[in-house]
Write a protein that holds these residues in place. Sequence first.
Motif, PDB file in Angstrom:
ATOM      1  N   THR A 136       0.830  -1.209   0.000  1.00 15.06           N
ATOM      2  CA  THR A 136       0.000   0.000   0.000  1.00 15.06           C
ATOM      3  C   THR A 136       0.858   1.250   0.000  1.00 15.06           C
ATOM      4  O   THR A 136       0.595   2.205  -0.742  1.00 15.06           O
ATOM      5  N   LEU A 137       1.876   1.259   0.835  1.00 19.40           N
ATOM      6  CA  LEU A 137       2.748   2.428   0.919  1.00 19.40           C
ATOM      7  C   LEU A 137       3.470   2.672  -0.408  1.00 19.40           C
ATOM      8  O   LEU A 137       3.508   3.803  -0.912  1.00 19.40           O
ATOM      9  N   VAL A 138       4.022   1.622  -0.981  1.00 20.34           N
ATOM     10  CA  VAL A 138       4.759   1.762  -2.246  1.00 20.34           C
ATOM     11  C   VAL A 138       3.830   2.179  -3.378  1.00 20.34           C
ATOM     12  O   VAL A 138       4.160   3.071  -4.183  1.00 20.34           O
ATOM     13  N   LEU A 139       2.642   1.551  -3.469  1.00 19.42           N
ATOM     14  CA  LEU A 139       1.713   1.870  -4.552  1.00 19.42           C
ATOM     15  C   LEU A 139       1.188   3.299  -4.434  1.00 19.42           C
ATOM     16  O   LEU A 139       1.035   3.993  -5.443  1.00 19.42           O
ATOM     17  N   SER A 140       0.904   3.742  -3.221  1.00 23.27           N
ATOM     18  CA  SER A 140       0.396   5.109  -3.051  1.00 23.27           C
ATOM     19  C   SER A 140       1.456   6.137  -3.439  1.00 23.27           C
ATOM     20  O   SER A 140       1.140   7.147  -4.074  1.00 23.27           O
ATOM     21  N   ILE A 141       2.707   5.886  -3.084  1.00 31.52           N
ATOM     22  CA  ILE A 141       3.791   6.791  -3.485  1.00 31.52           C
ATOM     23  C   ILE A 141       3.947   6.783  -5.000  1.00 31.52           C
ATOM     24  O   ILE A 141       4.127   7.831  -5.630  1.00 31.52           O
ATOM     25  N   THR A 142       3.841   5.591  -5.590  1.00 33.95           N
ATOM     26  CA  THR A 142       3.934   5.482  -7.049  1.00 33.95           C
ATOM     27  C   THR A 142       2.828   6.273  -7.724  1.00 33.95           C
ATOM     28  O   THR A 142       3.068   6.979  -8.718  1.00 33.95           O
ATOM     29  N   LEU A 143       1.619   6.187  -7.203  1.00 34.31           N
ATOM     30  CA  LEU A 143       0.490   6.912  -7.777  1.00 34.31           C
ATOM     31  C   LEU A 143       0.682   8.424  -7.644  1.00 34.31           C
ATOM     32  O   LEU A 143       0.341   9.178  -8.570  1.00 34.31           O
ATOM     33  N   LEU A 144       1.210   8.872  -6.531  1.00 30.54           N
ATOM     34  CA  LEU A 144       1.465  10.306  -6.346  1.00 30.54           C
ATOM     35  C   LEU A 144       2.453  10.818  -7.382  1.00 30.54           C
ATOM     36  O   LEU A 144       2.241  11.872  -8.000  1.00 30.54           O
ATOM     37  N   VAL A 145       3.525  10.069  -7.586  1.00 33.04           N
ATOM     38  CA  VAL A 145       4.531  10.472  -8.570  1.00 33.04           C
ATOM     39  C   VAL A 145       3.960  10.416  -9.981  1.00 33.04           C
ATOM     40  O   VAL A 145       4.159  11.328 -10.791  1.00 33.04           O
ATOM     41  N   TYR A 146       3.216   9.348 -10.279  1.00 28.34           N
ATOM     42  CA  TYR A 146       2.641   9.173 -11.614  1.00 28.34           C
ATOM     43  C   TYR A 146       1.630  10.273 -11.932  1.00 28.34           C
ATOM     44  O   TYR A 146       1.641  10.845 -13.031  1.00 28.34           O
ATOM     45  N   ALA A 147       0.768  10.594 -10.985  1.00 28.49           N
ATOM     46  CA  ALA A 147      -0.237  11.636 -11.211  1.00 28.49           C
ATOM     47  C   ALA A 147       0.423  12.992 -11.409  1.00 28.49           C
ATOM     48  O   ALA A 147       0.015  13.779 -12.281  1.00 28.49           O
ATOM     49  N   GLY A 148       1.454  13.275 -10.625  1.00 25.99           N
ATOM     50  CA  GLY A 148       2.161  14.540 -10.799  1.00 25.99           C
ATOM     51  C   GLY A 148       2.836  14.642 -12.156  1.00 25.99           C
ATOM     52  O   GLY A 148       2.795  15.696 -12.800  1.00 25.99           O
ATOM     53  N   TYR A 149       3.413  13.541 -12.600  1.00 27.59           N
ATOM     54  CA  TYR A 149       4.070  13.528 -13.913  1.00 27.59           C
ATOM     55  C   TYR A 149       3.063  13.730 -15.041  1.00 27.59           C
ATOM     56  O   TYR A 149       3.301  14.511 -15.977  1.00 27.59           O
ATOM     57  N   GLN A 150       1.932  13.044 -14.961  1.00 25.26           N
ATOM     58  CA  GLN A 150       0.936  13.156 -16.023  1.00 25.26           C
ATOM     59  C   GLN A 150       0.297  14.540 -16.045  1.00 25.26           C
ATOM     60  O   GLN A 150      -0.019  15.060 -17.120  1.00 25.26           O
ATOM     61  N   CYS A 151       0.092  15.140 -14.889  1.00 25.47           N
ATOM     62  CA  CYS A 151      -0.446  16.499 -14.856  1.00 25.47           C
ATOM     63  C   CYS A 151       0.508  17.479 -15.535  1.00 25.47           C
ATOM     64  O   CYS A 151       0.095  18.359 -16.272  1.00 25.47           O
ATOM     65  N   ALA A 152       1.793  17.313 -15.275  1.00 30.21           N
ATOM     66  CA  ALA A 152       2.787  18.168 -15.917  1.00 30.21           C
ATOM     67  C   ALA A 152       2.881  17.867 -17.414  1.00 30.21           C
ATOM     68  O   ALA A 152       3.028  18.786 -18.235  1.00 30.21           O
ATOM     69  N   ARG A 153       2.754  16.612 -17.768  1.00 25.75           N
ATOM     70  CA  ARG A 153       2.854  16.205 -19.175  1.00 25.75           C
ATOM     71  C   ARG A 153       1.729  16.772 -20.010  1.00 25.75           C
ATOM     72  O   ARG A 153       1.947  17.280 -21.109  1.00 25.75           O
ATOM     73  N   PHE A 154       0.503  16.710 -19.490  1.00 21.35           N
ATOM     74  CA  PHE A 154      -0.665  17.178 -20.235  1.00 21.35           C
ATOM     75  C   PHE A 154      -1.093  18.585 -19.825  1.00 21.35           C
ATOM     76  O   PHE A 154      -2.158  19.054 -20.235  1.00 21.35           O
TER      77      PHE A 154
END
Length: 218
Positions: free
Chosen positions: A196-214
Amino acid sequence: MFCAKCGKELPEKVRFCPACGVVVDKSVSSARKVLVTCDAAGPSAGTTEAKRARQLAGVMDVALIVLMFLPWVNIDLGLWAGSFSLLDFASAGDEVRTMLSYLGSSSQDVTSAQQGLGIFSVAIVILWLVVVVLLARNAYGNFGGKKPFGIGGAWGACSSSAAVLVICLLVYGAVSQSGYGMLSGVMTASPWLWITLVLSITLLVYAGYQCARFELKR
């Protein structure tokens, strides 16, 4: 081809633009044609990529919801052991205190730690409800295309899993200082908690990257 001056589409093999009369530069017109074609295809490709990115974020949101129901903590007192999710966490504190009471009054430090755990676990259960609702909302936003890449649920899952890890460390320290070394593993984090901890951190990083990308605003 297109006229470099007025932008009017030109027939093939013409030397002058029929609209403005300028001499046709075929190299410039061809380049402009390519540019227009790429621009026309860009939004469609971007929309497809954004949709796939949103769907992946939504899948991670759903996975975190499932993980919120799984046991995060393992409790082992030798004669009695069990695994508990956050929903079971409040009652687990009472059960542990009951088992520790058989050790006698000398276990005051451990009992005090477990009493504090019982109070804090109630707040964790309330947090669990909030996190699940936020994750469901984020998943709906990702799959539905409205307010994609929300991070409220991911932050909640990350914070709650980190808090439980801290509790495990505090209990370990309290038990170690009490003199009951045999109970040093009384409360440990399960693999689901780490996932849970690893996946939530991964999602935070992924969402931030995609927001910046688009170039999306939260």
